[in-house]
Write an enzyme that holds these catalytic residues in place. Sequence first.
Site, PDB file in Angstrom:
ATOM      1  N   GLU A 243       0.682  -1.189  -0.167  1.00  0.00           N
ATOM      2  CA  GLU A 243       0.024   0.101   0.067  1.00  0.00           C
ATOM      3  C   GLU A 243       0.904   1.532  -0.026  1.00  0.00           C
ATOM      4  O   GLU A 243       0.618   2.361  -0.551  1.00  0.00           O
ATOM      5  CB  GLU A 243      -0.892  -0.145   1.248  1.00  0.00           C
TER       6      GLU A 243
ATOM      7  N   HIS B 127     -12.627  -6.024   7.998  1.00  0.00           N
ATOM      8  CA  HIS B 127     -13.320  -5.744   6.478  1.00  0.00           C
ATOM      9  C   HIS B 127     -14.501  -4.734   6.681  1.00  0.00           C
ATOM     10  O   HIS B 127     -15.476  -4.832   5.963  1.00  0.00           O
ATOM     11  CB  HIS B 127     -13.831  -7.023   5.942  1.00  0.00           C
TER      12      HIS B 127
END
Length: 718
Positions: free
Chosen positions: A449, A519
């Site tokens: 990322e 999530h």
Amino acid sequence: MASQTRIKVAKLDSPKMHGLDRDTLVRLYRTMYLSRKLDDREIQLKRQNKIYFQISSAGHEAITAAAGLLLRPGVDWIFPYYRDRALCLMLGVTPLETLLQAVGAKDDPSSGGRQMPSHWGHPEWNIVSRSSCTGTQFVQAVGAAEATVYYQERPKALAKAKKAPLGQYVSYEDNEIVYVSSGDGATSEGEFWESLNTACIKKLPMFYLIEDNGYAISVPVEVQTAGGSISKLVGSFSGLHIAECDGTDPLESYAACREAIQYCRDRRGPALVHAQVTRPYSHSLSDDEKLYKSAEEREREAHRDPLSKFSLFLVREGLLDQKQIEDLEAQVDNEVREAADQALAAAEPSIDSIQVNVYSPDVDPTSFAFEAEPQYHGAPKTMVEMVAATLSDEMLRDERITVFGEDVADASREENLKNVKGKGGVFKATAGLQRKFGADRVFNSPLAEASIVGRAIGMATRGLKPVAEIQFFDYIWPAMMQIRDELCVMRWRSNGAFKCPAVIRVAIGGYLTGGAVYHSQSGESIFTHCPGLRVVMPSTALDVAGLLRTAIRCDDPVMFLEHKHLYRQPYNRSEYPGPDYTVPFGKARVVTEGSDVSIITYGALVHRAEVAAAQLGREGTSVEVIDLRSLSPYDWEAIAATVRKNHRVIVAYEDMLSWGYGAEIAARIADELFEELDAPVRRVAAMDTFCAYQPNLEDVILPQTSHLINAVKRLLEY
Ligand SMILES: Cc1ncc(C[n+]2csc(CCOP(=O)(O)OP(=O)(O)O)c2C)c(N)n1
Ligand SMILES: [Mg+2]
């Protein structure tokens, strides 16, 4: 018989001169000496309390002057670090400019007096503004090198970038390369490894210079780097040219850099030179190396000082005699003295100028220019389909746009595309784009990322318009430093010389039973807390189209938050509003008008608030629902108007109850509109805890309609 005085004349054709002529060798020495003198002068100024900080390039002058000699000023792209003074001087930065930086002058070209000394940056010489963060430059350099490859193939993108704001600094030339440097310590940062990985995968024309002075502040290299040698450690990177040299010897350094740079210019891949240097002046003026370095170590280093070694060499080889050395040095001393006098007399920036260049002065995404009427056509699209449709139209219109991230491509193995449907994102938000626009515009990144955002920064800095994806908000954290300290700050810290108008799309929020802690997270307040960044969060497909287009067309970095729970809901679908539909940032939408209570919300709670309003309406309570849509900037006028109208207000949000985004809105209402309130401002939010795997805990993360109804009823009791 008296012996004849032998005058030694340099043999410039000798292999040890590496083809350098006398003038160039003298120029090398002059630059090295100038660099050292500027450091010395800064140290003196610091001791006189005329500047606040000093970090020197002493001991690093030979390798950096040699590398600077081989780079093409204003052609190659430079991501330096603080010990690259000689390199910057060699490229064209003037002594006065370096001292304007030291004193924090208004006319300092690197930052307008905003950053510490030796944070190089100069748009004219393609020296990209540096932060203080060690290691962040590596992945940005990757993005810049990707821009090299991209512009080579796509002249239309280059032409468009040149016409955009700051387009005067957009350039591409054949055989250009990207230079990136750091010390030995910074190679321990993940971004170094992430960058090498991508540079080798894509065979990028990147020249890495690692200036190894054996220490990172007080940490010696054997504690920093496994085996004690970074060049050995990177030995297995495929296609990476590696060389090690004595970085205190300008000729050996020159030879090593020349070969490495040629390797990059020939597009054979990235190259890394590992230069052994010294650090005679401690880490900075705030450090005293005697606290951790032995006297013997310091003595050994002193013998390797590049300046004394090279001046001796020049005399021994008959290139300069002692008198000529002294004349040259006196000339430089004079130059430094004059530059220092000028710098000390230079104007400081005004206090109110601190507000300048936080955002683009050229494009205002909150302006009327972004108001547009939808031209509807086609069947209704879900939010996720709208992301893909909007990206597709924008990519057609603007060849500067690249789309990348984890799994965003249809299929990286292009030969498979004949037989497979394609992935196009784990949520399908980028489905079909690679097929339509090609693998150089839509591509998968390694699972890293920090490098996704860092690469976007490098591309955007060079005029491209990257639209990068972070697959799940929960995994954005490796990119946090790139976002907070680099992406948002680039324009401000360079005083408007550089910018990073990248779009970072992020799937966010609680969405499915069992999504659990990794999530389901929100946390938008962490990013609305970053000046320089725009943060938007649409709740309908129509707003996805309008706000994503504004995000792409605006000139600031934008975090585009896509709520996963909303991606495929039937209730927020919309027909496509046309290829020029934009929605200005900072403009809320009145979802339902009402006259008793206001609910200010955004994201997944908009629909729940709408349902709550409908139910309460049937029971005789009239609720107004406001969808903020943009979180930074946000529409304070709309908030104030609804509070003044209804005098009872709920701020509903999915972010954590405490310190969550809505907490600030509630605080501001209480602060500035207290007299308007008939009841306390109420927050309805996720609890200050995580969402668990168990389905019965789902509403912990995403407040339900019933919570909103209860809150409205309680508020009416006042
Ligand atoms: C990300 C980050 N962590 C820590 C620091 C504080 N810091 C500044 S320089 C430095 C040491 C760097 O050592 P090295 O890379 O070897 O470069 P050198 O100063 O020796 O040339 C540290 C720890 C920082 N600026 N950025
Ligand atoms: Mg070091």
